[in-house]
Structure formats: C-alpha cells, structure tokens
Design a protein around this motif. Structure first.
Motif, PDB file in Angstrom:
ATOM      1  N   ALA A  41      -9.492 -53.454 -21.967  1.00  0.00           N
ATOM      2  CA  ALA A  41     -10.380 -52.689 -21.097  1.00  0.00           C
ATOM      3  C   ALA A  41     -10.617 -51.323 -21.730  1.00  0.00           C
ATOM      4  CB  ALA A  41     -10.048 -52.403 -19.861  1.00  0.00           C
ATOM      5  N   ILE A  42      -9.690 -50.735 -22.456  1.00  0.00           N
ATOM      6  CA  ILE A  42      -9.884 -49.687 -23.205  1.00  0.00           C
ATOM      7  C   ILE A  42     -10.619 -49.567 -24.210  1.00  0.00           C
ATOM      8  CG2 ILE A  42      -8.328 -47.823 -24.411  1.00  0.00           C
ATOM      9  CD1 ILE A  42      -6.109 -48.521 -22.613  1.00  0.00           C
ATOM     10  N   GLU A  43     -10.456 -50.358 -24.957  1.00  0.00           N
ATOM     11  CA  GLU A  43     -11.203 -50.740 -26.268  1.00  0.00           C
ATOM     12  C   GLU A  43     -12.695 -50.909 -25.819  1.00  0.00           C
ATOM     13  OE1 GLU A  43      -7.942 -52.519 -29.404  1.00  0.00           O
ATOM     14  OE2 GLU A  43      -9.116 -53.865 -28.319  1.00  0.00           O
ATOM     15  N   ALA A  44     -13.206 -51.637 -24.835  1.00  0.00           N
ATOM     16  CA  ALA A  44     -14.454 -51.821 -24.214  1.00  0.00           C
ATOM     17  C   ALA A  44     -14.914 -50.257 -23.924  1.00  0.00           C
ATOM     18  CB  ALA A  44     -14.383 -52.857 -22.936  1.00  0.00           C
ATOM     19  N   ASN A  45     -14.406 -49.362 -23.791  1.00  0.00           N
ATOM     20  CA  ASN A  45     -14.724 -47.961 -23.552  1.00  0.00           C
ATOM     21  C   ASN A  45     -14.887 -47.439 -24.661  1.00  0.00           C
ATOM     22  OD1 ASN A  45     -15.391 -47.771 -20.677  1.00  0.00           O
ATOM     23  ND2 ASN A  45     -13.307 -47.671 -20.217  1.00  0.00           N
ATOM     24  N   GLY A  46     -14.643 -47.905 -25.952  1.00  0.00           N
ATOM     25  CA  GLY A  46     -14.684 -47.435 -27.173  1.00  0.00           C
ATOM     26  C   GLY A  46     -13.568 -46.430 -27.632  1.00  0.00           C
ATOM     27  N   ARG A  47     -12.391 -46.584 -26.953  1.00  0.00           N
ATOM     28  CA  ARG A  47     -11.197 -45.798 -27.183  1.00  0.00           C
ATOM     29  C   ARG A  47     -10.189 -46.922 -28.009  1.00  0.00           C
ATOM     30  NH1 ARG A  47     -13.237 -41.852 -28.176  1.00  0.00           N
ATOM     31  NH2 ARG A  47     -11.317 -41.432 -28.773  1.00  0.00           N
ATOM     32  N   ARG A  48      -9.308 -46.246 -28.733  1.00  0.00           N
ATOM     33  CA  ARG A  48      -8.266 -46.946 -29.411  1.00  0.00           C
ATOM     34  C   ARG A  48      -7.078 -47.281 -28.430  1.00  0.00           C
ATOM     35  NH1 ARG A  48      -6.743 -44.106 -34.514  1.00  0.00           N
ATOM     36  NH2 ARG A  48      -6.811 -42.205 -33.103  1.00  0.00           N
ATOM     37  N   ALA A  49      -6.391 -48.299 -28.542  1.00  0.00           N
ATOM     38  CA  ALA A  49      -5.221 -48.431 -27.661  1.00  0.00           C
ATOM     39  C   ALA A  49      -4.344 -49.516 -28.271  1.00  0.00           C
ATOM     40  CB  ALA A  49      -5.777 -49.578 -26.429  1.00  0.00           C
ATOM     41  N   LEU A  50      -3.020 -49.421 -27.957  1.00  0.00           N
ATOM     42  CA  LEU A  50      -2.032 -50.105 -28.587  1.00  0.00           C
ATOM     43  C   LEU A  50      -1.079 -50.667 -27.524  1.00  0.00           C
ATOM     44  CD1 LEU A  50      -0.136 -50.761 -30.957  1.00  0.00           C
ATOM     45  CD2 LEU A  50       0.780 -48.327 -30.801  1.00  0.00           C
ATOM     46  N   ALA A  51      -0.559 -51.894 -27.169  1.00  0.00           N
ATOM     47  CA  ALA A  51       0.517 -52.401 -26.211  1.00  0.00           C
ATOM     48  C   ALA A  51       1.555 -52.450 -27.099  1.00  0.00           C
ATOM     49  CB  ALA A  51      -0.073 -53.353 -25.729  1.00  0.00           C
ATOM     50  N   ILE A  52       2.791 -51.881 -26.597  1.00  0.00           N
ATOM     51  CA  ILE A  52       4.127 -51.715 -27.198  1.00  0.00           C
ATOM     52  C   ILE A  52       5.115 -52.432 -26.080  1.00  0.00           C
ATOM     53  CG2 ILE A  52       6.107 -50.433 -28.476  1.00  0.00           C
ATOM     54  CD1 ILE A  52       3.833 -48.240 -28.535  1.00  0.00           C
ATOM     55  N   ALA A  53       5.701 -53.627 -26.791  1.00  0.00           N
ATOM     56  CA  ALA A  53       6.734 -54.160 -25.825  1.00  0.00           C
ATOM     57  C   ALA A  53       8.129 -53.350 -25.997  1.00  0.00           C
ATOM     58  CB  ALA A  53       7.233 -55.398 -26.483  1.00  0.00           C
ATOM     59  N   ALA A  54       8.674 -52.727 -24.815  1.00  0.00           N
ATOM     60  CA  ALA A  54       9.727 -51.842 -25.011  1.00  0.00           C
ATOM     61  C   ALA A  54      10.310 -51.738 -23.513  1.00  0.00           C
ATOM     62  CB  ALA A  54       9.150 -50.343 -25.290  1.00  0.00           C
ATOM     63  N   ASP A  55      11.613 -52.221 -23.263  1.00  0.00           N
ATOM     64  CA  ASP A  55      12.263 -52.234 -22.148  1.00  0.00           C
ATOM     65  C   ASP A  55      12.752 -50.491 -21.782  1.00  0.00           C
ATOM     66  OD1 ASP A  55      13.745 -52.152 -19.812  1.00  0.00           O
ATOM     67  OD2 ASP A  55      14.926 -54.006 -20.518  1.00  0.00           O
ATOM     68  N   SER A  56      12.383 -49.978 -20.676  1.00  0.00           N
ATOM     69  CA  SER A  56      12.748 -48.431 -20.535  1.00  0.00           C
ATOM     70  C   SER A  56      14.136 -48.385 -20.204  1.00  0.00           C
ATOM     71  CB  SER A  56      12.097 -47.859 -19.465  1.00  0.00           C
ATOM     72  OG  SER A  56      10.557 -47.686 -19.622  1.00  0.00           O
ATOM     73  N   ALA A  57      14.799 -49.468 -20.068  1.00  0.00           N
ATOM     74  CA  ALA A  57      16.224 -49.493 -19.831  1.00  0.00           C
ATOM     75  C   ALA A  57      17.259 -49.328 -21.104  1.00  0.00           C
ATOM     76  CB  ALA A  57      16.905 -50.707 -19.290  1.00  0.00           C
ATOM     77  N   ASP A  58      16.301 -49.519 -22.332  1.00  0.00           N
ATOM     78  CA  ASP A  58      16.885 -49.484 -23.652  1.00  0.00           C
ATOM     79  C   ASP A  58      16.291 -47.910 -24.407  1.00  0.00           C
ATOM     80  OD1 ASP A  58      17.400 -49.114 -26.357  1.00  0.00           O
ATOM     81  OD2 ASP A  58      16.665 -51.419 -26.567  1.00  0.00           O
ATOM     82  N   PRO A  59      17.112 -47.026 -24.336  1.00  0.00           N
ATOM     83  CA  PRO A  59      16.705 -45.890 -24.797  1.00  0.00           C
ATOM     84  C   PRO A  59      16.222 -45.634 -26.392  1.00  0.00           C
ATOM     85  CG  PRO A  59      19.232 -45.827 -24.580  1.00  0.00           C
ATOM     86  CD  PRO A  59      18.742 -47.201 -24.016  1.00  0.00           C
ATOM     87  N   GLN A  60      16.854 -46.583 -27.098  1.00  0.00           N
ATOM     88  CA  GLN A  60      16.501 -46.958 -28.580  1.00  0.00           C
ATOM     89  C   GLN A  60      15.038 -47.360 -28.415  1.00  0.00           C
ATOM     90  OE1 GLN A  60      19.390 -48.008 -27.933  1.00  0.00           O
ATOM     91  NE2 GLN A  60      20.137 -46.009 -28.811  1.00  0.00           N
TER      92      GLN A  60
END
Length: 246
Positions: A50-69
């Motif tokens: 959806a973001i890229e369809a609006n002409g912007r760059r996007a990135l999905a990152i797998a990250a559990d917020s329970a893990d500080p690293q």
C-alpha cells in the motif's frame, strides 16, 4: 498533503490495526516508512504494498519487541536502508487481560518489555541518528488514566509508564530540537478490540460520542505530531478516545 516528504519513519507493530493505519498515513504525508512485525508477515507485506503504491519506499522488518536486541537492530536497519530516521512511532503492543491473582511474573515482565522497555530502547537507538525536527511518538492507551474495570492492572501500568517516558524524553531531547509525546487511543475498532465484539456495547456506554474510534483517527493525530503542526508540542499526553477520560 506532503508534510513529510524527505522524512523516514519507523513504526513498530505496523502490520495491522492502529500501527498499519499510522504507517500508511505517514506515507501519504510523504514519508518513507519501515515497520516491524512479529507473526503477521502477510499483513506487513500488504502494508508495504500500500505504501509503495503511493510512491513511497517501504520496508518490513521481523522484530519481536520483547527482544531489545531486535528492537535496536530494527532502528539500525531502517537507517541503513533509508539513510536516516526522523520519526519513531512505538506502537507494538499486547493486551493481557487476567485477574490480578492470576498474573505471573513472566506475564508482567513480557508486558513491560514490549510496552515500556522496547519504547525506551528504540528511542535511545533512534535518538543517536535524529537531528533537529526528530519526532518520537509513543502509543499508549486511555486505560493509562482510567481503567473502567478489573483485570487490566498490568496493561494499565505499562501504558501509564509511557507518559513518564515521553516526558523524560522531551526534557532530554528538547535541546536538540527533538519532540517526544504519547498518544492515548480510546476504544478503537481493530482486530484486537472489534466494535462488534462481546462487551463492545459496554465500552460504548462510556464514550460521550457513542461510538468506537477508527484506527485512522489515531493515525491523523500521529501525523500531526510528526509534521510541522507538531513542532511545538512535546512532553504531551494526547487523548484520542472519544471522551472516554472526560
């Protein structure tokens, strides 16, 4: 509207609900957006599309917020991918709902880790890269000020802590021109709290406007804080709750 052209945002928990609405709204305002997710890779991909369809760059990152690293790494990957970070939205969350006597220390620690520690870690990491005009926006809850019922002690405590965190960040980062605020949504129609679910009518009774909010209502306030309209707002706790706290 293009208030955020040239800006880069990271939205934690951005694959669904309020987080997805925020990610897409910031992109519509012109920002390139990274988002984190845990289990909903399909949802994250849909938001990226959806973001890229609006002409912007996007990135999905797998990250559990329970893990500080993982949280700190998500900030660093955003900077590595887009060259900067201007806006951080700490949105990732869970909703523990259980009687006080049944709460385990593991449950308590996980809730605090996701809602409070992750927000601190992300803010600390992002602040190292932010310049003047940086924005840190934490997503709290109307339950931080008024629970309205039992079984939400830990959740309410964790969300209340975000107010103190935001005020402290505002003091620490204000001299650098970086703002920090917390937005407290009220009952909002998402898959975590559907407007047609059992108990929804009881929630509506506590709302002067008589209806659940929409995720876009919260996203609009976040976009305002992230843009030029929010440049003189810092250390604030802003309710987007349909009058729940009134």
């Amino acid at each position: 509207m293009a208030d955020l052209i040239g800006k880069v945002a990271l939205v934690t928990g951005g694959s669904r609900g309020i987080g997805a609405a925020i990610a897409k709204r910031l992109a519509r305002e012109g920002a390139d957006v990274a988002l984190t997710y845990v289990s909903s890779a399909k949802g994250a991909s849909a938001v990226v599309a959806a973001i890229e369809a609006n002409g912007r760059r996007a990135l999905a990152i797998a990250a559990d917020s329970a893990d500080p690293q993982a949280v700190a790494a998500a900030v660093e990957r955003t900077v590595a991918e887009f060259g900067r970070i201007d806006i951080l939205v700490n949105n990732a969350g869970i909703f523990p709902y259980e009687p006080l006597e049944a709460v385990t220390l593991d449950s308590f620690d996980r809730t605090m880790a996701i809602h409070v520690r992750a927000a601190f870690v992300a803010a600390q990491a992002a602040a190292r890269h932010m310049g003047t005009g940086g924005r840190i926006i934490n997503i709290g809850s109307c339950l931080a000020d008024r629970t309205g019922g039992p079984n939400m002690t830990v959740y309410a405590a964790s969300k209340a802590a975000l107010t103190g965190l935001s005020k402290g960040l505002a003091q620490d980062l204000g001299p650098r021109g970086i703002t920090a605020n917390v937005v407290h949504p009220g009952p909002t129609d998402t898959d975590m709290n559907p407007a047609q679910a059992e108990g929804a009518d009881l929630q509506r009774q506590g709302l002067p406007l008589g209806r659940f909010g929409d995720a876009d209502d919260v996203a609009a306030t976040v976009a305002h804080l992230a843009g030029q309209g929010g440049r003189f707002i810092t250390g604030a706790a802003i309710a987007v709750d349909g009058g729940f706290a009134a």
